[in-house]
Design an enzyme around this catalytic site. Sequence first.
Site, mmCIF file in Angstrom:
data_model
loop_
_atom_site.group_PDB
_atom_site.id
_atom_site.type_symbol
_atom_site.label_atom_id
_atom_site.label_comp_id
_atom_site.label_asym_id
_atom_site.label_seq_id
_atom_site.Cartn_x
_atom_site.Cartn_y
_atom_site.Cartn_z
ATOM 1 N N LYS A 1 7.003 5.988 3.774
ATOM 2 C CA LYS A 1 8.026 5.076 3.223
ATOM 3 C C LYS A 1 9.074 6.359 2.854
ATOM 4 C CE LYS A 1 8.450 3.527 -1.067
ATOM 5 N NZ LYS A 1 9.826 3.900 -1.426
ATOM 6 N N GLU B 1 -0.340 -0.670 -3.524
ATOM 7 C CA GLU B 1 -1.293 -0.847 -2.570
ATOM 8 C C GLU B 1 -1.197 0.318 -1.688
ATOM 9 O OE1 GLU B 1 0.139 -3.204 -3.902
ATOM 10 O OE2 GLU B 1 -1.277 -5.066 -4.303
ATOM 11 N N GLY B 2 0.379 0.686 -1.544
ATOM 12 C CA GLY B 2 0.443 1.722 -0.624
ATOM 13 C C GLY B 2 -0.320 3.124 -1.167
ATOM 14 N N HIS B 3 -0.180 3.142 -2.392
ATOM 15 C CA HIS B 3 -1.061 4.618 -2.802
ATOM 16 C C HIS B 3 -2.476 4.309 -2.321
ATOM 17 C CE1 HIS B 3 2.377 4.737 -5.887
ATOM 18 N NE2 HIS B 3 2.610 5.827 -5.298
#
Length: 285
Positions: free
Chosen positions: A151, A37-39
């Site tokens: 991050k 989900e970060g990507h």
Amino acid sequence: MKVIRSIAELRNALKEERAARPGLAVGFVPTMGYLHEGHASLLKAARQSCDTVVLSIFVNPLQFGPGEDYETYPRDEQRDLAVAEAEGADYAFLPSVAEMYPSPTKTKVTVGQVTERLCGASRPGHFDGVATVVTKLLNIVQPDRAFFGMKDAQQVAVIQQMTLDLNLPVEIVPCPTLREADGLARSSRNVYLSEEERKQAVVLYEALSLARSLAEADRQMTAEELKRHIEAKISSAPLARIDYAEVLAYPSLEPVGKLAEAGRVIVALAVKFGRTRLIDNMILE
């Protein structure tokens, strides 16, 4: 979405698109794959502000040191392509190692000072590999904006410094860290964690949250005092082995004294759980 594996084909496709659409804004999201989900949030940000979005997936051997997890780094091409298409990527660039490095690399990009602490100290040569491959990718894609997750805040600082120093015509867009419901930062390496390691790994976010609370309560606290509180908190998790826990100025990554005199600081962590090394950070204004 077009899946492209050769540098020449990607360059030609983007050249044709730019010719057909004057003023085209190209957004670029470089990744090592195993998308989460970060990507996806980076792709969303690129989609919202750019006309065309290019995603790259390349596990870069230059940024892995001896004994690190290059061979076992998680890979799932079909799943990655499904995520990329769902998030609106127009091009997925998946070069092979031979395509990116057809002969032994005699040129490398080295960024000084901001690479000397944190992951740069514990992973010698890592940021040379990062800076070199990102420079290559930026030259291949020639995007207007490139999107990176906070991050890895040191990586963002390194790439911003590199693009500034080399006058690269791209805007580097830092994007917020995405977290699980319990606070653990989303990472491709989270898949390595055992059930108990995963449970204890939340101590990273707890340590960062503690640091923020302590800093807000006492701005006269020194970075060294705050660091001791952070290390004590992380050490309360039996499986945690601290690689580093640092409080530094950001983005310079220089040491600081009292927090009140430091301006913007980063609390940066790298902690191992079993064979898995996790990083996390929080910026304190």
